[in-house]
Design a protein around this motif. Structure first.
Motif, mmCIF file in Angstrom:
data_model
loop_
_atom_site.group_PDB
_atom_site.id
_atom_site.type_symbol
_atom_site.label_atom_id
_atom_site.label_comp_id
_atom_site.label_asym_id
_atom_site.label_seq_id
_atom_site.Cartn_x
_atom_site.Cartn_y
_atom_site.Cartn_z
ATOM 1 N N UNK A 74 -21.795 18.419 -13.452
ATOM 2 C CA UNK A 74 -21.665 17.874 -12.103
ATOM 3 C C UNK A 74 -20.328 18.303 -11.518
ATOM 4 N N UNK A 75 -20.384 18.909 -10.340
ATOM 5 C CA UNK A 75 -19.181 19.324 -9.625
ATOM 6 C C UNK A 75 -19.177 18.601 -8.287
ATOM 7 N N UNK A 76 -18.117 17.871 -8.008
ATOM 8 C CA UNK A 76 -18.081 17.046 -6.804
ATOM 9 C C UNK A 76 -17.714 17.852 -5.570
ATOM 10 N N UNK A 77 -16.701 18.684 -5.662
ATOM 11 C CA UNK A 77 -16.283 19.448 -4.490
ATOM 12 C C UNK A 77 -15.137 20.379 -4.816
ATOM 13 N N UNK A 78 -14.842 21.265 -3.888
ATOM 14 C CA UNK A 78 -13.805 22.258 -4.121
ATOM 15 C C UNK A 78 -12.653 22.197 -3.120
ATOM 16 N N UNK A 79 -12.790 21.430 -2.070
ATOM 17 C CA UNK A 79 -11.773 21.393 -1.026
ATOM 18 C C UNK A 79 -10.842 20.205 -1.250
ATOM 19 N N UNK A 80 -9.549 20.474 -1.530
ATOM 20 C CA UNK A 80 -8.617 19.364 -1.757
ATOM 21 C C UNK A 80 -8.311 18.623 -0.455
ATOM 22 N N UNK A 81 -8.091 17.337 -0.557
ATOM 23 C CA UNK A 81 -7.788 16.489 0.596
ATOM 24 C C UNK A 81 -6.276 16.463 0.814
ATOM 25 N N UNK A 82 -5.737 17.543 1.387
ATOM 26 C CA UNK A 82 -4.283 17.666 1.532
ATOM 27 C C UNK A 82 -3.821 17.902 2.964
ATOM 28 N N UNK A 83 -4.694 17.740 3.940
ATOM 29 C CA UNK A 83 -4.292 17.973 5.334
ATOM 30 C C UNK A 83 -3.060 17.161 5.708
ATOM 31 N N UNK A 84 -2.938 15.969 5.177
ATOM 32 C CA UNK A 84 -1.814 15.088 5.500
ATOM 33 C C UNK A 84 -0.482 15.622 4.975
ATOM 34 N N UNK A 85 -0.518 16.623 4.088
ATOM 35 C CA UNK A 85 0.710 17.187 3.522
ATOM 36 C C UNK A 85 1.193 18.449 4.241
ATOM 37 N N UNK A 86 0.405 18.966 5.174
ATOM 38 C CA UNK A 86 0.789 20.197 5.873
ATOM 39 C C UNK A 86 2.160 20.026 6.508
ATOM 40 N N UNK A 87 3.040 20.990 6.238
ATOM 41 C CA UNK A 87 4.393 20.943 6.767
ATOM 42 C C UNK A 87 5.359 20.148 5.908
ATOM 43 N N UNK A 88 4.870 19.562 4.819
ATOM 44 C CA UNK A 88 5.730 18.782 3.928
ATOM 45 C C UNK A 88 6.036 19.547 2.656
ATOM 46 N N UNK A 89 5.002 19.924 1.922
ATOM 47 C CA UNK A 89 5.151 20.727 0.710
ATOM 48 C C UNK A 89 4.326 22.003 0.879
ATOM 49 N N UNK A 90 4.653 23.013 0.084
ATOM 50 C CA UNK A 90 3.921 24.278 0.166
ATOM 51 C C UNK A 90 2.489 24.082 -0.325
ATOM 52 N N UNK A 91 1.559 24.601 0.466
ATOM 53 C CA UNK A 91 0.142 24.566 0.106
ATOM 54 C C UNK A 91 -0.365 25.997 -0.032
ATOM 55 N N UNK A 92 -1.321 26.188 -0.915
ATOM 56 C CA UNK A 92 -1.943 27.498 -1.082
ATOM 57 C C UNK A 92 -2.876 27.745 0.106
ATOM 58 N N UNK A 93 -3.370 28.974 0.257
ATOM 59 C CA UNK A 93 -4.344 29.233 1.324
ATOM 60 C C UNK A 93 -5.593 28.343 1.222
ATOM 61 N N UNK A 94 -5.897 27.851 0.017
ATOM 62 C CA UNK A 94 -7.054 26.956 -0.169
ATOM 63 C C UNK A 94 -6.704 25.496 0.073
ATOM 64 N N UNK A 95 -5.433 25.208 0.372
ATOM 65 C CA UNK A 95 -5.014 23.833 0.621
ATOM 66 C C UNK A 95 -4.535 23.100 -0.615
ATOM 67 N N UNK A 96 -4.415 23.807 -1.746
ATOM 68 C CA UNK A 96 -3.929 23.174 -2.973
ATOM 69 C C UNK A 96 -2.401 23.049 -2.905
ATOM 70 N N UNK A 97 -1.855 22.019 -3.539
ATOM 71 C CA UNK A 97 -0.405 21.842 -3.607
ATOM 72 C C UNK A 97 0.133 22.828 -4.639
ATOM 73 N N UNK A 98 1.082 23.659 -4.227
ATOM 74 C CA UNK A 98 1.689 24.639 -5.127
ATOM 75 C C UNK A 98 2.686 23.914 -6.028
ATOM 76 N N UNK A 99 2.495 24.048 -7.345
ATOM 77 C CA UNK A 99 3.384 23.416 -8.319
ATOM 78 C C UNK A 99 3.859 24.442 -9.338
ATOM 79 N N UNK A 100 5.009 24.133 -9.954
ATOM 80 C CA UNK A 100 5.499 24.988 -11.026
ATOM 81 C C UNK A 100 4.991 24.440 -12.367
ATOM 82 N N UNK A 101 5.513 24.964 -13.458
ATOM 83 C CA UNK A 101 5.054 24.584 -14.796
ATOM 84 C C UNK A 101 5.300 23.113 -15.117
ATOM 85 N N UNK A 102 6.191 22.450 -14.366
ATOM 86 C CA UNK A 102 6.502 21.039 -14.606
ATOM 87 C C UNK A 102 5.884 20.101 -13.575
ATOM 88 N N UNK A 103 5.074 20.649 -12.682
ATOM 89 C CA UNK A 103 4.456 19.822 -11.652
ATOM 90 C C UNK A 103 5.314 19.633 -10.415
#
Length: 111
Positions: A38-67
């Protein structure tokens, strides 16, 4: 692709099949199976973060090896990040790693 699951079939002990509707033709199809994933979805709910932290082109939050995100002191974990393999077991481990990263950040900086 283009499949809309309409019924999971079973014998009371295990999965035995799946009925789905083809979204393009509206035809129903039946598959004999021994299990499903079962796969629920692929689109992260990050619109509220735009302009705050770096997001990938898919809308994922970009993190380093430590989060750590692009904003110092802000950590993220789970399916909403750029970490591959969106699975619960991966998200749990990433959550533990991000919390340790946040702890390390806090003890090394003055608050």
């Amino acid at each position: 692709t283009s499949a809309l699951t309409s019924e999971v079939k079973g014998d009371g002990q295990k999965v035995t099949g799946l009925i789905y509707k083809d979204r393009n033709s509206s035809e129903f199809h039946s598959l004999e199976l021994e299990g499903i994933f079962v796969q629920i979805g692929l689109v992260p709910n990050t619109d509220w973060l735009k302009g705050t932290v770096e997001l990938s082109p898919r809308g994922e939050i970009v993190v380093d090896a430590r989060g750590q995100t692009s904003l110092p002191g802000i950590f993220a974990a789970g399916d909403v990040t750029t970490v591959p393999y969106k699975q619960i077991v991966i998200a749990v481990g990433e959550g533990a790693k991000a919390s340790l990263g946040a702890f390390d950040h806090l003890i090394r900086s003055s608050v």
